[in-house]
Design a protein around this motif. Sequence first.
Motif, PDB file in Angstrom:
ATOM      1  N   ALA A  42       0.583  -1.273   0.187  1.00 34.46           N
ATOM      2  CA  ALA A  42       0.018   0.344   0.025  1.00 34.46           C
ATOM      3  C   ALA A  42       0.471   1.412  -0.024  1.00 34.46           C
ATOM      4  N   ILE A  43       2.039   1.366   0.719  1.00 33.92           N
ATOM      5  CA  ILE A  43       2.707   2.192   0.826  1.00 33.92           C
ATOM      6  C   ILE A  43       3.425   2.856  -0.572  1.00 33.92           C
ATOM      7  N   PHE A  44       3.824   1.563  -1.134  1.00 33.56           N
ATOM      8  CA  PHE A  44       4.312   2.105  -2.731  1.00 33.56           C
ATOM      9  C   PHE A  44       3.583   2.016  -3.620  1.00 33.56           C
ATOM     10  N   ALA A  45       2.201   1.754  -3.489  1.00 36.55           N
ATOM     11  CA  ALA A  45       1.516   2.120  -4.377  1.00 36.55           C
ATOM     12  C   ALA A  45       0.992   3.410  -4.345  1.00 36.55           C
ATOM     13  N   ALA A  46       1.194   4.241  -3.463  1.00 34.59           N
ATOM     14  CA  ALA A  46       0.584   5.456  -3.215  1.00 34.59           C
ATOM     15  C   ALA A  46       1.482   6.438  -4.968  1.00 34.59           C
ATOM     16  N   LYS A  47       0.476   7.482  -4.655  1.00 33.41           N
ATOM     17  CA  LYS A  47       0.915   8.255  -5.682  1.00 33.41           C
ATOM     18  C   LYS A  47       2.129   9.337  -5.433  1.00 33.41           C
ATOM     19  N   GLY A  48       2.207   9.440  -4.321  1.00 31.79           N
ATOM     20  CA  GLY A  48       3.310  10.213  -3.979  1.00 31.79           C
ATOM     21  C   GLY A  48       3.051  10.787  -2.159  1.00 31.79           C
ATOM     22  N   PRO A  49       3.754  12.221  -1.236  1.00 31.56           N
ATOM     23  CA  PRO A  49       3.253  12.227  -0.302  1.00 31.56           C
ATOM     24  C   PRO A  49       1.909  12.538   0.263  1.00 31.56           C
ATOM     25  N   GLY A  50       1.504  12.079   1.077  1.00 30.38           N
ATOM     26  CA  GLY A  50       0.048  12.418   1.713  1.00 30.38           C
ATOM     27  C   GLY A  50       0.022  11.332   2.439  1.00 30.38           C
ATOM     28  N   PRO A  51      -1.562  11.484   3.006  1.00 29.39           N
ATOM     29  CA  PRO A  51      -2.214   9.845   3.490  1.00 29.39           C
ATOM     30  C   PRO A  51      -2.468   8.766   3.001  1.00 29.39           C
ATOM     31  N   LEU A  52      -2.863   8.069   3.064  1.00 32.66           N
ATOM     32  CA  LEU A  52      -3.546   6.539   2.736  1.00 32.66           C
ATOM     33  C   LEU A  52      -5.021   6.841   2.869  1.00 32.66           C
ATOM     34  N   PRO A  53      -5.439   7.002   1.406  1.00 33.99           N
ATOM     35  CA  PRO A  53      -6.815   6.505   1.979  1.00 33.99           C
ATOM     36  C   PRO A  53      -8.141   6.365   2.073  1.00 33.99           C
ATOM     37  N   ALA A  54      -7.764   4.711   2.966  1.00 34.23           N
ATOM     38  CA  ALA A  54      -7.761   3.766   3.729  1.00 34.23           C
ATOM     39  C   ALA A  54      -7.068   2.816   4.636  1.00 34.23           C
TER      40      ALA A  54
END
Length: 189
Positions: free
Chosen positions: A100-112
């Motif tokens: 989930a962390i490395f699928a993030a689009k960039g800095p910020g909170p993960l949506p779920a």
Amino acid sequence: VAAAVVARELKDKIKPSAMDLGAYFSATREKFQTPPRATVRIVPLPSREEAEKLIAAAATEEALAAAAVKDGKDTSIVAERIAPQDPIGGLGPVPALSKAIFAAKGPGPLPAPVEAGGAFCAVYVRALEPPATPEFEAVKGQVLSAYHQEKQRELEQTLVKELFAKYGAVVHDDVVLRKKPNEAPAPEN
């Protein structure tokens, strides 16, 4: 004895030039690539509902960190420059969380929230670094070692084939696998 024969035969056969090493590096750049890295703040919570509420209420890392303080103690986990396969302090190896962390689009909170290590985690991604390939000069020693190992494997295989052909060697499977003639092969484990 076999190792000594192979070492003697190969001793003078692997002498790469600077051009050989450069070509090998160019062809196998991914071997020398550093993995992506991330710095994150994680707040593990006992239920999905609590984690969802926290994500909805805390849009910044500071808000997430403030919400993680319980009885004067910060319950969040800050993991700095982790790679996808790294365990996370306090949680251990958590593949779902890393994914989930490395699928993030960039800095910020993960949506779920992400279920990991028996908890539901609210995650703020502070920084993401893409994989990087260093310059040749920075990894020249590693390139030389990898080149040498690969060429040694190739030469060993060639030498074994030549020796088998030269001396008419035959491998008797029944002896090596300890089976009786006309017996079915032993099952592989």
